[in-house]
Design a protein around this motif. Structure first.
Motif, PDB file in Angstrom:
ATOM      1  N   LYS A 147       0.824  -1.201   0.000  1.00  0.00           N
ATOM      2  CA  LYS A 147       0.000   0.000   0.000  1.00  0.00           C
ATOM      3  C   LYS A 147       0.862   1.256   0.000  1.00  0.00           C
ATOM      4  N   LEU A 148       1.899   1.244   0.820  1.00  0.00           N
ATOM      5  CA  LEU A 148       2.785   2.404   0.881  1.00  0.00           C
ATOM      6  C   LEU A 148       3.510   2.618  -0.443  1.00  0.00           C
ATOM      7  N   LYS A 149       3.942   1.526  -1.046  1.00  0.00           N
ATOM      8  CA  LYS A 149       4.634   1.631  -2.332  1.00  0.00           C
ATOM      9  C   LYS A 149       3.699   2.197  -3.394  1.00  0.00           C
ATOM     10  N   LYS A 150       2.464   1.734  -3.384  1.00  0.00           N
ATOM     11  CA  LYS A 150       1.483   2.211  -4.343  1.00  0.00           C
ATOM     12  C   LYS A 150       1.229   3.712  -4.151  1.00  0.00           C
ATOM     13  N   GLU A 151       1.135   4.133  -2.903  1.00  0.00           N
ATOM     14  CA  GLU A 151       0.920   5.557  -2.619  1.00  0.00           C
ATOM     15  C   GLU A 151       2.117   6.389  -3.055  1.00  0.00           C
ATOM     16  N   ARG A 152       3.338   5.864  -2.828  1.00  0.00           N
ATOM     17  CA  ARG A 152       4.541   6.582  -3.271  1.00  0.00           C
ATOM     18  C   ARG A 152       4.552   6.751  -4.785  1.00  0.00           C
ATOM     19  N   LYS A 153       4.192   5.684  -5.499  1.00  0.00           N
ATOM     20  CA  LYS A 153       4.150   5.772  -6.959  1.00  0.00           C
ATOM     21  C   LYS A 153       3.119   6.787  -7.419  1.00  0.00           C
ATOM     22  N   LYS A 154       1.976   6.790  -6.744  1.00  0.00           N
ATOM     23  CA  LYS A 154       0.914   7.722  -7.094  1.00  0.00           C
ATOM     24  C   LYS A 154       1.383   9.165  -6.878  1.00  0.00           C
ATOM     25  N   GLU A 155       2.044   9.401  -5.757  1.00  0.00           N
ATOM     26  CA  GLU A 155       2.583  10.734  -5.469  1.00  0.00           C
ATOM     27  C   GLU A 155       3.636  11.131  -6.504  1.00  0.00           C
ATOM     28  N   GLU A 156       4.475  10.184  -6.883  1.00  0.00           N
ATOM     29  CA  GLU A 156       5.525  10.452  -7.868  1.00  0.00           C
ATOM     30  C   GLU A 156       4.914  10.823  -9.214  1.00  0.00           C
ATOM     31  N   ARG A 157       3.893  10.070  -9.634  1.00  0.00           N
ATOM     32  CA  ARG A 157       3.220  10.378 -10.899  1.00  0.00           C
ATOM     33  C   ARG A 157       2.586  11.760 -10.849  1.00  0.00           C
ATOM     34  N   LYS A 158       1.970  12.073  -9.722  1.00  0.00           N
ATOM     35  CA  LYS A 158       1.325  13.378  -9.560  1.00  0.00           C
ATOM     36  C   LYS A 158       2.367  14.488  -9.631  1.00  0.00           C
ATOM     37  N   ARG A 159       3.507  14.261  -8.976  1.00  0.00           N
ATOM     38  CA  ARG A 159       4.573  15.264  -8.981  1.00  0.00           C
ATOM     39  C   ARG A 159       5.120  15.462 -10.396  1.00  0.00           C
ATOM     40  N   LEU A 160       5.296  14.343 -11.124  1.00  0.00           N
ATOM     41  CA  LEU A 160       5.790  14.447 -12.499  1.00  0.00           C
ATOM     42  C   LEU A 160       4.777  15.140 -13.403  1.00  0.00           C
ATOM     43  N   ARG A 161       3.497  14.853 -13.209  1.00  0.00           N
ATOM     44  CA  ARG A 161       2.461  15.491 -14.002  1.00  0.00           C
ATOM     45  C   ARG A 161       2.469  16.996 -13.771  1.00  0.00           C
ATOM     46  N   GLU A 162       2.627  17.387 -12.512  1.00  0.00           N
ATOM     47  CA  GLU A 162       2.674  18.805 -12.188  1.00  0.00           C
ATOM     48  C   GLU A 162       3.919  19.466 -12.776  1.00  0.00           C
ATOM     49  N   ALA A 163       5.013  18.708 -12.833  1.00  0.00           N
ATOM     50  CA  ALA A 163       6.251  19.263 -13.391  1.00  0.00           C
ATOM     51  C   ALA A 163       6.172  19.374 -14.911  1.00  0.00           C
ATOM     52  N   GLY A 164       5.216  18.678 -15.523  1.00  0.00           N
ATOM     53  CA  GLY A 164       5.031  18.801 -16.960  1.00  0.00           C
ATOM     54  C   GLY A 164       5.712  17.716 -17.769  1.00  0.00           C
ATOM     55  N   THR A 165       6.307  16.736 -17.132  1.00  0.00           N
ATOM     56  CA  THR A 165       6.940  15.647 -17.872  1.00  0.00           C
ATOM     57  C   THR A 165       5.989  14.467 -17.938  1.00  0.00           C
ATOM     58  N   ALA A 166       6.182  13.617 -18.877  1.00  0.00           N
ATOM     59  CA  ALA A 166       5.318  12.448 -19.049  1.00  0.00           C
ATOM     60  C   ALA A 166       5.554  11.466 -17.917  1.00  0.00           C
ATOM     61  N   ALA A 167       4.477  11.019 -17.318  1.00  0.00           N
ATOM     62  CA  ALA A 167       4.594  10.102 -16.189  1.00  0.00           C
ATOM     63  C   ALA A 167       4.973   8.705 -16.660  1.00  0.00           C
ATOM     64  N   ALA A 168       4.389   8.267 -17.734  1.00  0.00           N
ATOM     65  CA  ALA A 168       4.686   6.921 -18.226  1.00  0.00           C
ATOM     66  C   ALA A 168       5.848   6.987 -19.207  1.00  0.00           C
ATOM     67  N   GLN A 169       6.858   6.201 -18.931  1.00  0.00           N
ATOM     68  CA  GLN A 169       8.002   6.162 -19.836  1.00  0.00           C
ATOM     69  C   GLN A 169       7.627   5.296 -21.026  1.00  0.00           C
TER      70      GLN A 169
END
Length: 197
Positions: free
Chosen positions: A68-90
């Protein structure tokens, strides 16, 4: 009997509440923390952090919580990348087309490298597209003719049969209108038939 079932559900309910509470209490930090260090617990560190929060959790509950924690970390990371303007999915590396693979197969056969080995799918692709000058360019066609000399068995018979049938088709179509593409295809067909017959 009914009392025992209620007790079991009450106990598992309490454990689930503990999991939810400990998941909320565990701080989530992005990878690039302002302190310069990675404060995110991973692997053994995550295990130690879980043991510190609640030593009564079973190994299975700890694994569930870690996921669960890992999933939440990934979700936060994707959100942060989306906000930064880079593509979340490589994007996965681009796969090579069948044409490229088949032509590489043909070139490696021509060079007689030790690592060359027969590949049915590549040969099939070459046999299906050998009359198309867009897919098998002229510079590779002479190599393909040399490859066809070694063709044996059913593949050779089928290639001759298909070439004869296509030749009849093109003769009928070519009589109506002389198309330069049909002429080139006809020329290739004649070369293949001459070689294999």
């Amino acid at each position: 009997m009914a009392k025992q079932k209620r007790k079991v559900t009450e106990v598992t309910g309490k454990k689930n509440k503990k999991l939810k509470v400990s998941a909320r209490e565990t701080p989530l930090a992005p990878e690039g923390a302002p302190g310069g260090e990675d404060t995110r617990p991973e692997g053994a560190a995550a295990c130690r952090a879980l043991q510190e929060t609640d030593p009564e959790l079973s190994p299975e509950e700890k694994r569930v919580l870690e996921r669960k924690l890992k999933k939440e970390r990934k979700k936060e990371e994707r959100k942060r990348l989306r906000e930064a303007g880079t593509a979340a999915a490589q994007k996965p590396p681009a796969r090579r087309s069948g044409a490229e693979l088949a032509l590489d197969y043909l070139c490696s056969w021509a060079q007689k490298h030790q690592d060359w080995r027969f590949q049915k799918t590549r040969q099939t692709w070459l046999l299906l597209h050998m009359y198309d000058s867009d897919k098998v360019p002229d510079k590779h066609f002479s190599t393909l003719l040399a490859y066809l000399e070694g063709l044996r068995g059913r593949a050779r018979e089928l290639t001759v049969q298909k070439a004869e049938a296509l030749m009849q088709e093109l003769d009928e179509a070519g009589a109506a209108s002389p198309d330069p593409l049909l002429l080139e295809k006809t020329q290739r067909l004649r070369q293949v038939l001459q070689l294999l017959s």
